[in-house]
Design an enzyme around this catalytic site. Sequence first.
Site, PDB file in Angstrom:
ATOM      1  N   ARG A  74       0.875  -1.163   0.175  1.00  0.00           N
ATOM      2  CA  ARG A  74      -0.048   0.028  -0.062  1.00  0.00           C
ATOM      3  C   ARG A  74       0.938   1.210  -0.007  1.00  0.00           C
ATOM      4  NH1 ARG A  74      -3.209   3.174   4.844  1.00  0.00           N
ATOM      5  NH2 ARG A  74      -3.882   4.631   3.355  1.00  0.00           N
ATOM      6  N   HIS A 118      -2.665  11.053   0.910  1.00  0.00           N
ATOM      7  CA  HIS A 118      -1.999  10.840   2.132  1.00  0.00           C
ATOM      8  C   HIS A 118      -1.487  12.051   2.901  1.00  0.00           C
ATOM      9  CE1 HIS A 118      -0.933   7.451   5.269  1.00  0.00           C
ATOM     10  NE2 HIS A 118      -0.856   8.512   5.783  1.00  0.00           N
ATOM     11  N   GLU A 163      -7.324   8.484   6.242  1.00  0.00           N
ATOM     12  CA  GLU A 163      -7.320   9.277   7.650  1.00  0.00           C
ATOM     13  C   GLU A 163      -7.838  10.552   7.608  1.00  0.00           C
ATOM     14  OE1 GLU A 163      -4.340   8.634  10.615  1.00  0.00           O
ATOM     15  OE2 GLU A 163      -4.593   6.633  10.543  1.00  0.00           O
ATOM     16  N   ASN A 297      -7.670   2.243   9.451  1.00  0.00           N
ATOM     17  CA  ASN A 297      -6.187   2.087  10.239  1.00  0.00           C
ATOM     18  C   ASN A 297      -6.544   1.939  11.582  1.00  0.00           C
ATOM     19  OD1 ASN A 297      -5.310   2.774   7.584  1.00  0.00           O
ATOM     20  ND2 ASN A 297      -4.795   4.947   8.002  1.00  0.00           N
ATOM     21  N   TYR A 299      -4.918   1.361  15.657  1.00  0.00           N
ATOM     22  CA  TYR A 299      -3.666   1.256  16.534  1.00  0.00           C
ATOM     23  C   TYR A 299      -4.222   0.839  17.949  1.00  0.00           C
ATOM     24  CZ  TYR A 299      -0.793   3.131  12.529  1.00  0.00           C
ATOM     25  OH  TYR A 299      -0.339   3.262  11.323  1.00  0.00           O
ATOM     26  N   GLU A 353      -3.924  -0.116   7.966  1.00  0.00           N
ATOM     27  CA  GLU A 353      -2.648   0.255   8.667  1.00  0.00           C
ATOM     28  C   GLU A 353      -3.044  -0.436  10.075  1.00  0.00           C
ATOM     29  OE1 GLU A 353      -1.642   4.379   9.189  1.00  0.00           O
ATOM     30  OE2 GLU A 353      -2.061   4.585   7.098  1.00  0.00           O
TER      31      GLU A 353
HETATM   32  C1  BGP Z   1      -1.403   6.928  10.829  1.00  0.00           C
HETATM   33  C2  BGP Z   1      -0.797   7.797   9.506  1.00  0.00           C
HETATM   34  C3  BGP Z   1       0.498   7.100   9.304  1.00  0.00           C
HETATM   35  C4  BGP Z   1       1.402   7.126  10.745  1.00  0.00           C
HETATM   36  C5  BGP Z   1       0.775   6.375  11.611  1.00  0.00           C
HETATM   37  C6  BGP Z   1       1.434   6.471  13.097  1.00  0.00           C
HETATM   38  O1  BGP Z   1      -2.438   7.576  11.379  1.00  0.00           O
HETATM   39  O2  BGP Z   1      -1.674   7.238   8.424  1.00  0.00           O
HETATM   40  O3  BGP Z   1       1.105   8.129   8.281  1.00  0.00           O
HETATM   41  O4  BGP Z   1       1.735   8.442  11.015  1.00  0.00           O
HETATM   42  O5  BGP Z   1      -0.577   6.831  11.961  1.00  0.00           O
HETATM   43  O6  BGP Z   1       0.564   5.997  13.999  1.00  0.00           O
HETATM   44  P1  BGP Z   1       0.028   6.844  15.394  1.00  0.00           P
HETATM   45  O7  BGP Z   1       0.422   7.973  15.402  1.00  0.00           O
HETATM   46  O8  BGP Z   1      -1.501   6.691  15.656  1.00  0.00           O
HETATM   47  O9  BGP Z   1       0.598   5.800  16.413  1.00  0.00           O
END
Ligand code: BGP
Length: 448
Positions: A74, A118, A163, A297, A299, A353
Amino acid sequence: MSFKKDFVWGAATAAYQIEGAAFTDGRKASVWDECTHHTKYIKLGATGDVACDHYNRCNEDLDIMKEVGLQAYRFSFSWPRIIPDGVGAINPKGLEFYDRLIDGLLERNITPYATLFHWDFPLELYHRGGWLNPDSSKWFEEYAAVIANRYSDRIKNWMTINEPQCFIEFGHSQGIHAPFLKLPFSQILLAAHNVLLAHGRAAKVLRDAGSSDTRIGYAPVGAITTPESEKDAELARKLTLSITEENLFLANTWWSDPMFLGQYPEDGLKLFEKHLPKFGQDDMKIIHQPLDFYGVNIYNAQRIIKSENAEVKTITDPYAPVNAFDCPLTPDVLYWASKFFYDRYQKPIIITENGMCGTDYVNRQGKVIDDHRIVYTEQYLAGLKKAAAEGIPIDGYFHWSMFDNFEWAEGYTKRFGLVHVDYHNGTRTIKESGKWYKNVIATNGEQI
Ligand code: BGP
């Protein structure tokens, strides 16, 4: 209990974070170039001028992807590399770079998954009002058409926008990402609406140019609330899919309902009533295009807590382990997110992501021992696998990121890659996690 046979294993990057060559071969500035050069907001004064120098090291990087066994990659196109002023003249050298990248992927049997945008918004268009300009979605449509005409013979999997919550909230409301604005809420809602229109126009252009096997989605961030136990699952689902406060960043439904269901959610309309811009009559028709998957995405998650008088709150778990960003590690989030989003949108899920931020470095033996990333990914994938086993259609997983890269306002201090990049000399080293991921891919996640 396993991932389906044609499950797609990939890794992700974004143009401004890896390409470098910021002013080479006709590329012009984006808001990120402007802000890295002319503001003091970026840690240690870092810029994306060189980044991973991927523009010049593309072949080497493609070979590394092959070495790691990626099935899919990607990446995002850089709008100001393709149309330097955002609209108008096209830059042939920019197009040729992506030809090389895409052809190189296909030669290596790696499926391209392309994101149109992006965050590297053309500076020239920012000076014309950016996402507040009523023409902004048409500018994006023009850009999408250039890409669709050139590459839809070779690219079948698309994400329009990455995002939107983040570049609108961080970039236009909180003022912590480019273009570092703090606009009033009514203007935030207007910019957000224009972004939704841009998605709709681009999705149509991609569909019209593509063949019948074209698959289109987008890549929002997933703001998830997870339950402590099954008995709070319904409550967590409701919190994830409702708008409970004036925080657009966390409102999954505000961003995705228009695209997938053709309407803004009622609770948001009520809550934001006083600030709503005047929407055009046909806007929702433009925004609501057929889509093929729910990319997201993810996390981490918020947790539910209940006080003694049964008052419900969501919090960041103060006891959770954290990554180098101080963000909590919440491994069950992929499980719950897949369930909640499938429940609402009834589209196959792709994790566009997910990854672990570390402080990795090369040891004296030339290795990068990043066990923390292996443990993280293994735990998160276990949640995803559990959702798949319960019958949620999950089509793929993209690790963020393939390479260490420019982490926006954090500069180069945060590392997410499966591959370490020494920014002094460009040397790449596949981390232990990259070797581990290779085995996950080869066995379709059997050991998870
Ligand atoms: C996502 C972005 C990425 C990267 C990533 C880091 O939101 O698309 O480009 O920056 O975040 O993750 P985080 O900051 O949520 O830990």
